[in-house]
Design a protein around this motif. Sequence first.
Motif, PDB file in Angstrom:
ATOM      1  N   ARG A 245       6.656   5.010   3.902  1.00 54.15           N
ATOM      2  CA  ARG A 245       7.470   4.728   5.089  1.00 54.15           C
ATOM      3  C   ARG A 245       8.809   4.110   4.711  1.00 54.15           C
ATOM      4  O   ARG A 245       9.867   4.521   5.193  1.00 54.15           O
ATOM      5  CB  ARG A 245       6.706   3.797   6.030  1.00 54.15           C
ATOM      6  CG  ARG A 245       7.484   3.444   7.297  1.00 54.15           C
ATOM      7  CD  ARG A 245       6.725   2.497   8.210  1.00 54.15           C
ATOM      8  NE  ARG A 245       6.696   1.133   7.699  1.00 54.15           N
ATOM      9  CZ  ARG A 245       5.615   0.520   7.250  1.00 54.15           C
ATOM     10  NH1 ARG A 245       4.458   1.164   7.219  1.00 54.15           N
ATOM     11  NH2 ARG A 245       5.666  -0.726   6.825  1.00 54.15           N
ATOM     12  N   ASN A 246       8.771   3.150   3.815  1.00 51.89           N
ATOM     13  CA  ASN A 246       9.996   2.453   3.467  1.00 51.89           C
ATOM     14  C   ASN A 246      10.879   3.246   2.525  1.00 51.89           C
ATOM     15  O   ASN A 246      12.103   3.107   2.554  1.00 51.89           O
ATOM     16  CB  ASN A 246       9.665   1.075   2.891  1.00 51.89           C
ATOM     17  CG  ASN A 246       9.274   0.101   3.977  1.00 51.89           C
ATOM     18  OD1 ASN A 246      10.106  -0.354   4.743  1.00 51.89           O
ATOM     19  ND2 ASN A 246       7.990  -0.178   4.084  1.00 51.89           N
TER      20      ASN A 246
ATOM     21  N   ALA B 171      15.559  -3.719  -3.005  1.00 51.46           N
ATOM     22  CA  ALA B 171      15.355  -4.952  -2.237  1.00 51.46           C
ATOM     23  C   ALA B 171      14.885  -4.655  -0.815  1.00 51.46           C
ATOM     24  O   ALA B 171      14.075  -5.396  -0.251  1.00 51.46           O
ATOM     25  CB  ALA B 171      16.641  -5.765  -2.210  1.00 51.46           C
ATOM     26  N   LEU B 172      15.379  -3.564  -0.223  1.00 47.58           N
ATOM     27  CA  LEU B 172      15.009  -3.224   1.144  1.00 47.58           C
ATOM     28  C   LEU B 172      13.602  -2.654   1.257  1.00 47.58           C
ATOM     29  O   LEU B 172      13.029  -2.616   2.348  1.00 47.58           O
ATOM     30  CB  LEU B 172      16.006  -2.222   1.722  1.00 47.58           C
ATOM     31  CG  LEU B 172      17.428  -2.745   1.957  1.00 47.58           C
ATOM     32  CD1 LEU B 172      18.352  -1.601   2.361  1.00 47.58           C
ATOM     33  CD2 LEU B 172      17.441  -3.839   3.016  1.00 47.58           C
ATOM     34  N   MET B 173      13.028  -2.220   0.132  1.00 48.42           N
ATOM     35  CA  MET B 173      11.692  -1.628   0.153  1.00 48.42           C
ATOM     36  C   MET B 173      10.628  -2.600   0.636  1.00 48.42           C
ATOM     37  O   MET B 173       9.577  -2.188   1.130  1.00 48.42           O
ATOM     38  CB  MET B 173      11.328  -1.103  -1.239  1.00 48.42           C
ATOM     39  CG  MET B 173      11.978   0.212  -1.622  1.00 48.42           C
ATOM     40  SD  MET B 173      11.389   1.629  -0.668  1.00 48.42           S
ATOM     41  CE  MET B 173       9.689   1.747  -1.245  1.00 48.42           C
ATOM     42  N   CYS B 174      10.859  -3.892   0.498  1.00 45.81           N
ATOM     43  CA  CYS B 174       9.855  -4.871   0.943  1.00 45.81           C
ATOM     44  C   CYS B 174      10.078  -5.302   2.392  1.00 45.81           C
ATOM     45  O   CYS B 174       9.425  -6.236   2.867  1.00 45.81           O
ATOM     46  CB  CYS B 174       9.835  -6.079   0.018  1.00 45.81           C
ATOM     47  SG  CYS B 174      11.300  -7.139   0.136  1.00 45.81           S
TER      48      CYS B 174
ATOM     49  N   GLY C 145       0.808  -1.204   0.000  1.00 42.93           N
ATOM     50  CA  GLY C 145       0.000   0.000   0.000  1.00 42.93           C
ATOM     51  C   GLY C 145       0.847   1.262   0.000  1.00 42.93           C
ATOM     52  O   GLY C 145       2.064   1.235   0.215  1.00 42.93           O
ATOM     53  N   LYS C 146       0.170   2.401  -0.200  1.00 39.35           N
ATOM     54  CA  LYS C 146       0.848   3.685  -0.289  1.00 39.35           C
ATOM     55  C   LYS C 146       1.595   4.028   0.996  1.00 39.35           C
ATOM     56  O   LYS C 146       2.733   4.505   0.956  1.00 39.35           O
ATOM     57  CB  LYS C 146      -0.176   4.781  -0.609  1.00 39.35           C
ATOM     58  CG  LYS C 146       0.424   6.153  -0.839  1.00 39.35           C
ATOM     59  CD  LYS C 146       1.222   6.200  -2.123  1.00 39.35           C
ATOM     60  CE  LYS C 146       1.685   7.617  -2.413  1.00 39.35           C
ATOM     61  NZ  LYS C 146       2.491   7.699  -3.654  1.00 39.35           N
ATOM     62  N   ALA C 147       0.962   3.792   2.137  1.00 38.51           N
ATOM     63  CA  ALA C 147       1.602   4.126   3.412  1.00 38.51           C
ATOM     64  C   ALA C 147       2.882   3.327   3.598  1.00 38.51           C
ATOM     65  O   ALA C 147       3.901   3.856   4.065  1.00 38.51           O
ATOM     66  CB  ALA C 147       0.638   3.865   4.568  1.00 38.51           C
TER      67      ALA C 147
END
Length: 239
Positions: free
Chosen positions: A113-114, A149-152, A107-109
């Motif tokens: 955040r990430n 990769a860190l975004m998830c 989601g957008k939030a």
Amino acid sequence: MMLVVESLSAHYGLFGAVRDVSFEVQEGDFFGILGSNGAGKTTILRAIAGLHPPAVTGSITFRGKDLLKAPPHARAALGIGLVPEGRRMFSSLSVRESLLLGAYRRGKAWQVRNLDRVLATFPELAERLEQATGSLSGGQQQMVAFGRALMCEPSLLLLDEPSLGLAPVVVQRIFALLKELHASTGLTMILVEQNAVEAFPLLTRGAVIERGRIALDGTRAELEASPVVAQAYLGADGA
């Protein structure tokens, strides 16, 4: 154990790239897979991430879940992130768009955040968010690959030859970033790397693969004590 690989074999047609490989990765490990070019290192990571062709046998268990038949997106959802060999950028996308690809199913939030968290880790990218990824230097592109990769929010990060094609001074910087990331977050990592001299000080445990098989595994101290590792990978005389 976070990850348990048992009797893993993988084939490209009739060619057996990996044969009967077994190892375990504990929570918080910085686990290295060392070996020469063509030894089978990348094949192991691709099998864990679900990117290898179907000719894979054995067992891959992540936090008690059998991964062998799970598609790549299901493995990512479980918390497995991959920084692929050669970075694999869409050069026409902006840095922002490239990073958001790592969380496109969220989601957008979550994305906001990430993205903030990734930019705090790689502040150099914050100045280039609208710049085309293809216009960045090799080191900056590698930062984008890490950030994507860190975004998830992975709990296990797979790193495939992160020093490939980079200048020595950039390689030192990349490994310094990895050391800081592991120290500050405790993120479990599996690093595939030919540049053992730079990679070795980061590791907690690891394995040496030769001709598709595990030749040696253990703690960093145990690997370092091996004359074979010292001579073949660390540039020592093995005496």
